[in-house]
Design a protein around this motif. Structure first.
Motif, PDB file in Angstrom:
ATOM      1  N   ARG A 186      33.963  -7.180  44.028  1.00 46.36           N
ATOM      2  CA  ARG A 186      33.342  -8.458  44.383  1.00 46.36           C
ATOM      3  C   ARG A 186      32.402  -8.235  45.567  1.00 46.36           C
ATOM      4  O   ARG A 186      32.821  -7.730  46.603  1.00 46.36           O
ATOM      5  CB  ARG A 186      34.423  -9.469  44.726  1.00 46.36           C
ATOM      6  N   PHE A 187      31.139  -8.630  45.406  1.00 44.02           N
ATOM      7  CA  PHE A 187      30.069  -8.319  46.352  1.00 44.02           C
ATOM      8  C   PHE A 187      29.495  -9.607  46.942  1.00 44.02           C
ATOM      9  O   PHE A 187      29.191 -10.543  46.200  1.00 44.02           O
ATOM     10  CB  PHE A 187      28.968  -7.548  45.603  1.00 44.02           C
ATOM     11  N   LEU A 188      29.352  -9.647  48.258  1.00 45.73           N
ATOM     12  CA  LEU A 188      28.736 -10.783  48.945  1.00 45.73           C
ATOM     13  C   LEU A 188      27.376 -10.350  49.478  1.00 45.73           C
ATOM     14  O   LEU A 188      27.291  -9.401  50.260  1.00 45.73           O
ATOM     15  CB  LEU A 188      29.618 -11.258  50.101  1.00 45.73           C
ATOM     16  N   ASP A 189      26.322 -11.038  49.057  1.00 44.85           N
ATOM     17  CA  ASP A 189      24.965 -10.805  49.552  1.00 44.85           C
ATOM     18  C   ASP A 189      24.631 -11.992  50.456  1.00 44.85           C
ATOM     19  O   ASP A 189      24.176 -13.036  49.998  1.00 44.85           O
ATOM     20  CB  ASP A 189      23.994 -10.693  48.369  1.00 44.85           C
ATOM     21  N   ILE A 228      19.597  -6.975  46.688  1.00 44.33           N
ATOM     22  CA  ILE A 228      20.756  -6.118  46.962  1.00 44.33           C
ATOM     23  C   ILE A 228      21.929  -6.504  46.058  1.00 44.33           C
ATOM     24  O   ILE A 228      22.568  -5.652  45.453  1.00 44.33           O
ATOM     25  CB  ILE A 228      21.152  -6.167  48.457  1.00 44.33           C
ATOM     26  N   GLY A 229      22.208  -7.787  45.936  1.00 42.07           N
ATOM     27  CA  GLY A 229      23.265  -8.227  45.032  1.00 42.07           C
ATOM     28  C   GLY A 229      22.968  -7.904  43.581  1.00 42.07           C
ATOM     29  O   GLY A 229      23.867  -7.533  42.820  1.00 42.07           O
ATOM     30  N   LEU A 230      21.706  -8.021  43.179  1.00 38.92           N
ATOM     31  CA  LEU A 230      21.306  -7.665  41.813  1.00 38.92           C
ATOM     32  C   LEU A 230      21.504  -6.171  41.568  1.00 38.92           C
ATOM     33  O   LEU A 230      21.967  -5.768  40.498  1.00 38.92           O
ATOM     34  CB  LEU A 230      19.853  -8.059  41.565  1.00 38.92           C
ATOM     35  N   ARG A 288      27.122 -15.932  41.409  1.00 34.35           N
ATOM     36  CA  ARG A 288      27.196 -17.296  41.921  1.00 34.35           C
ATOM     37  C   ARG A 288      26.175 -17.410  43.036  1.00 34.35           C
ATOM     38  O   ARG A 288      26.089 -16.521  43.889  1.00 34.35           O
ATOM     39  CB  ARG A 288      28.587 -17.621  42.423  1.00 34.35           C
ATOM     40  N   VAL A 289      25.402 -18.475  43.027  1.00 37.17           N
ATOM     41  CA  VAL A 289      24.346 -18.686  44.002  1.00 37.17           C
ATOM     42  C   VAL A 289      24.704 -19.907  44.841  1.00 37.17           C
ATOM     43  O   VAL A 289      25.021 -20.963  44.293  1.00 37.17           O
ATOM     44  CB  VAL A 289      22.983 -18.885  43.297  1.00 37.17           C
ATOM     45  N   VAL A 300      32.951  -5.881  49.179  1.00 37.75           N
ATOM     46  CA  VAL A 300      31.757  -5.396  49.883  1.00 37.75           C
ATOM     47  C   VAL A 300      30.947  -6.611  50.306  1.00 37.75           C
ATOM     48  O   VAL A 300      30.745  -7.538  49.515  1.00 37.75           O
ATOM     49  CB  VAL A 300      30.883  -4.502  48.969  1.00 37.75           C
ATOM     50  N   ALA A 301      30.484  -6.589  51.557  1.00 40.83           N
ATOM     51  CA  ALA A 301      29.578  -7.637  52.035  1.00 40.83           C
ATOM     52  C   ALA A 301      28.370  -6.964  52.661  1.00 40.83           C
ATOM     53  O   ALA A 301      28.511  -6.016  53.436  1.00 40.83           O
ATOM     54  CB  ALA A 301      30.268  -8.537  53.051  1.00 40.83           C
TER      55      ALA A 301
END
Length: 184
Positions: A44-47, A55-57, A94-95, A113-114
């Motif tokens: 699970r990634f936080l941009d 970066i999230g893409l 999710r935006v 990851v953030a």
């Protein structure tokens, strides 16, 4: 600007125009994902301060299970949504249109990851780090992009500064839980 690796490698992305916009360079982006290379698959990634969402893409293209894109700018959010639609990755994304602090204070999710890349020398990084640390899973990693002359704190909540990587005038600084806390 493009996705540089993974299932959507080479896909062109749109970005905002103007002097306030500072997209992460391909060199820094590639280095960032080299740091994370075995920590993305199924994670699970936080941009945070998402901007165009590149970066999230990239994280989604490289196998992240979910990416949450947070930005206070409605213009940035529209660009993120367009990039998600163009790549077909919206089902794993999710935006959120929100100020970083209100999002993080109300966050019930946990991330592995953030990535934090606020406007340089704004003081926002120091404010965001402890709030983001409170939303992390054990064994998670916080990564920050900042100019080399901007001091960052030694600690972010329970996380400690682990290592900094220099790319010209830019630093990527990682935070992790100290070893003894990560295994308890």
């Amino acid at each position: 600007m493009r996705i540089i690796a993974g299932t959507h490698r080479g896909k062109k992305l749109i970005t905002l125009e103007g002097e306030q916009v500072r997209p992460t360079t391909d060199r820094v982006k590639e280095s960032l994902f080299n740091i994370l290379q075995f920590q993305l698959e199924g994670r699970r990634f936080l941009d945070l301060f998402a901007g165009s969402g590149q970066i999230g893409l990239e994280a989604l293209s490289r196998g992240a299970a979910l990416a949450v894109f947070v930005d206070a700018s409605k213009e940035s959010i529209r660009v993120v949504e367009k990039n998600l639609q163009a790549t077909g990755l919206q089902e794993r994304a999710r935006v959120v249109t929100a100020d970083f602090a209100s999002y993080l204070r109300g966050c019930r999710e946990r991330f592995d990851v953030a990535f934090l890349d606020p406007p340089y020398r704004s003081g926002l990084l120091e404010q965001a780090l402890p709030l983001a640390a409170a939303c992390m899973n054990p064994g998670g990693i916080l990564l920050c992009e900042h100019p080399k002359d901007e001091e960052v704190p030694e600690r972010a909540g329970d996380f400690a500064r682990f290592r900094s990587y220099r790319y010209g005038k830019i630093l990527l600084t990682s935070y992790r839980l100290p070893e003894e806390e990560a295994h308890s």
